[in-house]
Design a protein around this motif. Structure first.
Motif, PDB file in Angstrom:
ATOM      1  N   HIS A 118       0.837  -1.203   0.000  1.00 51.01           N
ATOM      2  CA  HIS A 118       0.000   0.000   0.000  1.00 51.01           C
ATOM      3  C   HIS A 118       0.874   1.255   0.000  1.00 51.01           C
ATOM      4  CE1 HIS A 118      -3.439   2.557   0.758  1.00 51.01           C
ATOM      5  NE2 HIS A 118      -2.750   3.119   1.738  1.00 51.01           N
ATOM      6  N   GLU A 119       1.869   1.288   0.873  1.00 45.73           N
ATOM      7  CA  GLU A 119       2.772   2.443   0.957  1.00 45.73           C
ATOM      8  C   GLU A 119       3.543   2.640  -0.346  1.00 45.73           C
ATOM      9  OE1 GLU A 119       6.942   3.389   3.110  1.00 45.73           O
ATOM     10  OE2 GLU A 119       5.358   2.709   4.460  1.00 45.73           O
ATOM     11  N   GLY A 128       2.452   1.946  -3.298  1.00 42.87           N
ATOM     12  CA  GLY A 128       1.555   2.307  -4.392  1.00 42.87           C
ATOM     13  C   GLY A 128       1.303   1.180  -5.381  1.00 42.87           C
ATOM     14  N   LYS A 146      12.346  -2.212  -3.795  1.00 42.19           N
ATOM     15  CA  LYS A 146      12.615  -0.828  -4.162  1.00 42.19           C
ATOM     16  C   LYS A 146      14.032  -0.758  -4.715  1.00 42.19           C
ATOM     17  CE  LYS A 146       9.568   1.005  -0.611  1.00 42.19           C
ATOM     18  NZ  LYS A 146       9.414   1.892   0.539  1.00 42.19           N
ATOM     19  N   TYR A 201      12.318   3.216  -7.976  1.00 45.18           N
ATOM     20  CA  TYR A 201      11.187   2.480  -8.540  1.00 45.18           C
ATOM     21  C   TYR A 201      10.762   1.336  -7.611  1.00 45.18           C
ATOM     22  CZ  TYR A 201      12.163   4.727 -13.039  1.00 45.18           C
ATOM     23  OH  TYR A 201      12.358   5.630 -14.049  1.00 45.18           O
ATOM     24  N   THR A 212       5.789   4.386 -11.708  1.00 38.84           N
ATOM     25  CA  THR A 212       6.068   4.038 -10.318  1.00 38.84           C
ATOM     26  C   THR A 212       6.921   2.783 -10.272  1.00 38.84           C
ATOM     27  OG1 THR A 212       4.007   5.043  -9.586  1.00 38.84           O
ATOM     28  CG2 THR A 212       5.008   3.439  -8.096  1.00 38.84           C
ATOM     29  N   ASP A 263       1.758   3.455 -12.848  1.00 41.21           N
ATOM     30  CA  ASP A 263       2.105   4.755 -12.272  1.00 41.21           C
ATOM     31  C   ASP A 263       1.107   5.128 -11.189  1.00 41.21           C
ATOM     32  OD1 ASP A 263      -0.162   5.854 -13.522  1.00 41.21           O
ATOM     33  OD2 ASP A 263       0.987   6.852 -15.080  1.00 41.21           O
ATOM     34  N   SER A 264       1.333   6.262 -10.561  1.00 46.57           N
ATOM     35  CA  SER A 264       0.492   6.679  -9.432  1.00 46.57           C
ATOM     36  C   SER A 264      -0.909   7.095  -9.858  1.00 46.57           C
ATOM     37  CB  SER A 264       1.168   7.817  -8.666  1.00 46.57           C
ATOM     38  OG  SER A 264       1.366   8.920  -9.534  1.00 46.57           O
ATOM     39  N   ALA A 265      -1.111   7.380 -11.140  1.00 44.39           N
ATOM     40  CA  ALA A 265      -2.437   7.773 -11.636  1.00 44.39           C
ATOM     41  C   ALA A 265      -3.277   6.556 -12.039  1.00 44.39           C
ATOM     42  CB  ALA A 265      -2.285   8.712 -12.829  1.00 44.39           C
TER      43      ALA A 265
END
Length: 151
Positions: free
Chosen positions: A70-71, A73, A85, A89, A111, A140-142
């Motif tokens: 969740h953190e 994304g 990570k 990325y 992301t 990605d975040s969107a």
């Protein structure tokens, strides 16, 4: 033509300065932190695959994988067993090292990458069974997703 001792010292000093200046920035992309459930065996096999392909892997065992995802994304539909990570990325699941290297080289505005689920035959999921065809998906975040690679 031969270089003088002073010219050689100057070249050596310049070379050492460039390594000191740029070396850490170049090496940072190969440092990977992988979060995994303490009881998962395939995650360790994926870490071995990444190490065999030049990455330095730090394994962090946690029972809070949902919170890690969740953190980071990671969309729920793209979730797998471990989350890593590297180079700014996120890498979710059994993504091949070649795809991670390509992402780090190209630096796309995403992301991260995911190999959703646990595809048979993917790095860390090898075995005596036939390998599945699977996609590595960028996200990605969107919420935008695209196929990054097919295996």
């Amino acid at each position: 033509m031969f270089a003088t001792p002073n010219a050689l010292r100057t070249l050596l000093a310049a070379g050492l300065l460039s390594v000191a200046t740029f070396g850490p920035a170049l090496a940072a992309d190969d440092e990977l932190t992988m979060f995994k459930d303490p009881n998962c065996g395939c995650c360790g096999k994926w870490a071995e695959h990444m190490r065999a392909n030049g990455f330095r892997v730090k394994e962090v065992a946690t029972r809070e994988m949902d919170a890690v995802k969740h953190e980071a994304g990671v969309p729920q539909a793209l979730a797998s067993c471990h989350t890593a990570k590297v180079g700014g990325y996120i890498v979710e699941g059994h993504v091949p090292a070649a795809d991670v290297k390509r992402m780090l080289a190209q630096k796309p505005a995403i992301t991260g990458l995911s190999a959703p689920g646990m595809p048979l035959g993917s790095p860390g999921m090898e075995g005596p069974y036939a390998a599945e065809r699977y996609d590595v998906v960028s996200f990605d975040s969107a919420g935008k997703r695209a196929v990054f690679a097919r295996h």
